[in-house]
Motif scaffolding. Structure first.
Motif, PDB file in Angstrom:
ATOM      1  N   GLN A   1      38.954  55.839  19.760  1.00  0.00           N
ATOM      2  CA  GLN A   1      38.440  57.174  19.553  1.00  0.00           C
ATOM      3  C   GLN A   1      39.500  57.891  18.713  1.00  0.00           C
ATOM      4  O   GLN A   1      40.695  57.764  18.961  1.00  0.00           O
ATOM      5  CB  GLN A   1      38.248  57.853  20.921  1.00  0.00           C
ATOM      6  CG  GLN A   1      37.806  59.283  20.875  1.00  0.00           C
ATOM      7  CD  GLN A   1      36.353  59.461  20.454  1.00  0.00           C
ATOM      8  OE1 GLN A   1      35.662  58.506  20.119  1.00  0.00           O
ATOM      9  NE2 GLN A   1      35.892  60.691  20.450  1.00  0.00           N
ATOM     10  N   CYS A   2      39.067  58.643  17.687  1.00  0.00           N
ATOM     11  CA  CYS A   2      40.012  59.318  16.786  1.00  0.00           C
ATOM     12  C   CYS A   2      40.894  60.271  17.608  1.00  0.00           C
ATOM     13  O   CYS A   2      40.397  61.052  18.411  1.00  0.00           O
ATOM     14  CB  CYS A   2      39.214  60.087  15.737  1.00  0.00           C
ATOM     15  SG  CYS A   2      40.172  60.601  14.335  1.00  0.00           S
ATOM     16  N   ASP A   3      42.207  60.173  17.426  1.00  0.00           N
ATOM     17  CA  ASP A   3      43.121  61.038  18.182  1.00  0.00           C
ATOM     18  C   ASP A   3      42.962  62.494  17.762  1.00  0.00           C
ATOM     19  O   ASP A   3      42.483  62.794  16.674  1.00  0.00           O
ATOM     20  CB  ASP A   3      44.571  60.601  17.935  1.00  0.00           C
ATOM     21  CG  ASP A   3      44.889  59.264  18.597  1.00  0.00           C
ATOM     22  OD1 ASP A   3      44.292  58.975  19.655  1.00  0.00           O
ATOM     23  OD2 ASP A   3      45.718  58.527  18.047  1.00  0.00           O
ATOM     24  N   LEU A   4      43.419  63.382  18.649  1.00  0.00           N
ATOM     25  CA  LEU A   4      43.244  64.817  18.383  1.00  0.00           C
ATOM     26  C   LEU A   4      44.391  65.340  17.519  1.00  0.00           C
ATOM     27  O   LEU A   4      45.179  66.174  17.934  1.00  0.00           O
ATOM     28  CB  LEU A   4      43.211  65.588  19.709  1.00  0.00           C
ATOM     29  CG  LEU A   4      42.147  65.114  20.704  1.00  0.00           C
ATOM     30  CD1 LEU A   4      42.264  65.855  22.021  1.00  0.00           C
ATOM     31  CD2 LEU A   4      40.760  65.322  20.112  1.00  0.00           C
ATOM     32  N   ILE A   5      44.457  64.832  16.315  1.00  0.00           N
ATOM     33  CA  ILE A   5      45.549  65.225  15.429  1.00  0.00           C
ATOM     34  C   ILE A   5      45.141  66.409  14.579  1.00  0.00           C
ATOM     35  O   ILE A   5      44.047  66.429  14.025  1.00  0.00           O
ATOM     36  CB  ILE A   5      45.903  64.078  14.470  1.00  0.00           C
ATOM     37  CG1 ILE A   5      46.205  62.811  15.232  1.00  0.00           C
ATOM     38  CG2 ILE A   5      47.069  64.463  13.569  1.00  0.00           C
ATOM     39  CD1 ILE A   5      47.458  62.874  16.004  1.00  0.00           C
ATOM     40  N   TYR A   6      46.043  67.339  14.481  1.00  0.00           N
ATOM     41  CA  TYR A   6      45.827  68.487  13.623  1.00  0.00           C
ATOM     42  C   TYR A   6      45.482  68.017  12.202  1.00  0.00           C
ATOM     43  O   TYR A   6      46.168  67.176  11.642  1.00  0.00           O
ATOM     44  CB  TYR A   6      47.109  69.329  13.610  1.00  0.00           C
ATOM     45  CG  TYR A   6      46.854  70.702  13.136  1.00  0.00           C
ATOM     46  CD1 TYR A   6      46.179  71.610  13.945  1.00  0.00           C
ATOM     47  CD2 TYR A   6      47.242  71.086  11.863  1.00  0.00           C
ATOM     48  CE1 TYR A   6      45.899  72.879  13.491  1.00  0.00           C
ATOM     49  CE2 TYR A   6      46.975  72.363  11.419  1.00  0.00           C
ATOM     50  CZ  TYR A   6      46.304  73.242  12.222  1.00  0.00           C
ATOM     51  OH  TYR A   6      46.019  74.485  11.770  1.00  0.00           O
TER      52      TYR A   6
END
Ligand SMILES: *Cc1c(COP(=O)(O)O)cnc(C)c1O
Ligand code: SF4
Length: 347
Positions: free
Chosen positions: A269-274
């Motif tokens: 799952q795509c990480d919660l990166i700014y």
């Protein structure tokens, strides 16, 4: 100079050229580039025929990167919290990350380490020594995952020095390297590199692939070279909106990987990166993809779908639920086609 180094030196970094090539707003791209720099090897750029290309979204800066919401963070994986030395992250009891390179052949727009593009970091000898010392002193480590950046952007000599250093710790049983170069800079996988790598078995290479179009002829040659050297190949895929959030594409990718002796390992799952919000998909999308693989494709083509938990909790699997209900010792399940079956459990 080796060919891959030349290609790297000549990479595209100037977004004006991209703006012109694809008819994009030049000033906006310049703004993005100032915050999250871009780097695209020209050999890869030549493969991108249109803005619909699966590689386009992965490497061309997008003004959406500057308009993100508050869920997103600079260090969602809590790596700063688990940082043991400048270059070691240990979250799990028997394995650690060893970050040996601050560079990548291509800067992926969704990268977990995107915060580092801003100040590309150099990893000096001192940091490498401190990492090696940590690994020698921590006898609980059985598995060292060499990562970065991309470790294969180091020179052969430097990489060999690191592998040798890790191998000196006898408690370390396997070494893993995480890399994207076979897909984005296959020229890096030279005969000389592979000859060096195979001295450090058991060696596993986890390769980042997101779309079947990334398995070009050159890439397949690189994979063959690695597999023929006995290096165990696995894949890691990031689930990305507009790139691979589609069961058909994922199924094709998993199959193509297997055909090239790469065993699918993780879908993330795509990480919660700014700066990456435009790539996010709901969890249900990943579950739908996993359901479309399970039973419909070889078990070998079924990686784990995982979330790397925000805050540093580590990776957890997200799975479709095949259990329907329990009646006493009778467990009612559905199979991959949706038919109901009963499994008689015991006390
Ligand atoms: C992903 C990761 C590992 C390796 O995890 P596996 O599930 O064993 O592949 C190790 N350490 C850290 C910090 C990681 O993020
Ligand atoms: S190759 Fe990996 S570490 Fe490098 S920019 Fe892409 S996702 Fe990030």
């Amino acid at each position: 100079m080796e060919r891959w180094k030349k290609i790297l030196l000549q990479s595209l970094r100037d977004t004006d050229e991209l703006a012109e090539r694809f008819g994009l707003p030049a000033e906006e791209l310049r703004q993005v580039n100032r915050i999250f720099p871009c780097r695209i090897p020209r050999t890869l750029l030549e493969r991108i025929k249109s803005t619909d290309d699966p590689l386009f979204r992965q490497c061309v800066p997008d003004p959406a990167e500057l308009s993100d919401d508050n869920d997103l963070m600079n260090d969602p994986l809590g790596e700063l919290r688990f940082r043991k030395t400048e270059v070691i992250v240990q979250k799990y009891p028997d394995r650690c990350l060893f970050l040996v390179s601050g560079e990548c052949a291509m800067y992926c727009r969704f990268c977990t380490r995107k915060r580092k593009f801003r100040q590309p970091f150099r990893i000096g000898e001192e940091e490498i020594e401190s990492g090696l010392r940590y690994i020698r002193e921590h006898t609980e480590l059985r598995d060292v995952l060499i990562s970065g950046g991309d470790p294969l952007l180091l020179n052969d000599d430097k990489l060999e020095y690191i592998l040798q250093g890790v191998r000196q710790a006898e408690h370390v049983k396997i070494i893993r390297i995480g890399t994207r170069t076979p897909g984005v800079l296959p020229e890096r996988i030279t005969v000389k590199l592979v000859r060096m790598l195979k001295k450090y078995h058991p060696l596993y290479l986890n390769i980042h692939f997101n779309h079947p179009a990334e398995l070009t002829r050159e890439t397949q040659t690189a994979l063959k070279r690695l597999a023929d050297a006995g290096i165990v190949l696995g894949s890691q895929t990031v689930l990305l909106k507009g790139v691979n959030d589609d069961p058909e594409i994922m199924r094709e990718l998993m199959w193509k990987l297997l055909e090239n002796r790469v065993r699918p390992y993780y879908i993330f799952q795509c990480d919660l990166i700014y700066g990456t919000g435009h790539f996010r998909t709901p969890l249900s999308k990943g579950i739908e993809i996993m359901e479309s693989l399970r039973g419909w494709s070889s078990g070998m083509a079924n990686p784990h779908f995982v979330i790397d938990l925000p805050g540093g909790g580590g990776k957890i699997p997200v799975t479709a639920d095949y259990f329907l209900r329990r009646e006493g010792n009778s467990i009612f399940c559905r199979n991959y086609c949706g038919e109901e079956y009963c499994y008689p459990d015991i006390d």
